[in-house]
Design an enzyme around this catalytic site. Structure first.
Site, PDB file in Angstrom:
ATOM      1  N   HIS A 128       1.120   1.453  -8.313  1.00 16.70           N
ATOM      2  CA  HIS A 128       2.386   1.496  -7.313  1.00 16.70           C
ATOM      3  C   HIS A 128       2.436   0.466  -6.503  1.00 16.70           C
ATOM      4  O   HIS A 128       3.720   0.429  -5.323  1.00 16.70           O
ATOM      5  CB  HIS A 128       2.118   3.115  -7.123  1.00 16.70           C
ATOM      6  CG  HIS A 128       3.241   4.096  -7.967  1.00 16.70           C
ATOM      7  ND1 HIS A 128       4.139   3.978  -7.619  1.00 16.70           N
ATOM      8  CD2 HIS A 128       3.016   4.433  -9.128  1.00 16.70           C
ATOM      9  CE1 HIS A 128       5.224   5.030  -9.101  1.00 16.70           C
ATOM     10  NE2 HIS A 128       4.113   4.692  -9.842  1.00 16.70           N
ATOM     11  N   ARG A 129       1.339   0.338  -6.059  1.00 16.52           N
ATOM     12  CA  ARG A 129       1.317  -1.695  -5.140  1.00 16.52           C
ATOM     13  C   ARG A 129       2.035  -2.377  -5.962  1.00 16.52           C
ATOM     14  O   ARG A 129       2.575  -3.271  -5.164  1.00 16.52           O
ATOM     15  CB  ARG A 129      -0.613  -1.768  -4.389  1.00 16.52           C
ATOM     16  CG  ARG A 129      -1.035  -0.501  -3.945  1.00 16.52           C
ATOM     17  CD  ARG A 129      -2.664  -1.205  -3.669  1.00 16.52           C
ATOM     18  NE  ARG A 129      -3.118  -1.266  -5.187  1.00 16.52           N
ATOM     19  CZ  ARG A 129      -4.019  -1.591  -5.261  1.00 16.52           C
ATOM     20  NH1 ARG A 129      -4.759  -2.062  -4.480  1.00 16.52           N
ATOM     21  NH2 ARG A 129      -4.915  -1.632  -6.614  1.00 16.52           N
TER      22      ARG A 129
END
Length: 155
Positions: A128-129
């Site tokens: 999710h980065r």
């Protein structure tokens, strides 16, 4: 394109080619040989290369270049009888696709009848980065469409 990217330091790098890692189980652990430039190949050529890489991995004959440069990985536990699982991302890649076994399930048809149809569970683990849940959802929806309509993926 976002799922074919990687995190390098604080930067997200979008890769031009899909270098598809394929997880292969060995007695000593897991190894991930890579089909280079999979996006430039047809499904039959990819299948031949995956088979060759898996055989060479099990025989201990992979070259160092066979396991470098992966940009996205697929892990298939279907041959082990696993219906579904969550795969662990190979950093710095943005994601990994987990593929379970195919099995028959009773499916209601539009005419009200029920028929046995082959089904398969897939799940996507994403960093999710790099990508958010919406990007992952669109990827899964597109993949589902391609799997249910193979003519879309054949070339």
């Amino acid at each position: 394109p976002w799922l074919n990217s990687s995190l390098q330091g604080d930067n997200i790098v979008l890769h031009k080619d899909v270098n598809m890692g394929v997880a292969v189980a060995l007695e000593a652990g897991l190894i991930v040989p890579v089909v280079q430039q999979a996006n430039r190949k047809g499904l039959s050529q990819i299948a031949v290369e995956v088979n060759d890489l898996a055989i060479r991995a099990r025989e201990g004959h992979l070259a160092p270049g066979d396991v470098k440069g992966g940009t996205f990985t697929i892990s298939n536990l279907g041959p082990f009888g696993v219906e579904s699982f969550s795969a662990i991302i190979n950093t710095p890649q943005a994601g990994i696709l987990a593929v379970g076994m195919t099995y028959n399930e009773a499916i209601p048809l539009e005419n009200g009848e029920i028929a046995a149809r082959p089904v398969m569970n897939i799940s996507l683990s994403a960093d999710h980065r790099i990508v958010d849940g919406a990007v992952a959802a669109y990827f899964i929806a597109d993949l589902k469409e391609a799997l249910e309509n193979p003519i879309l993926a054949a070339y």
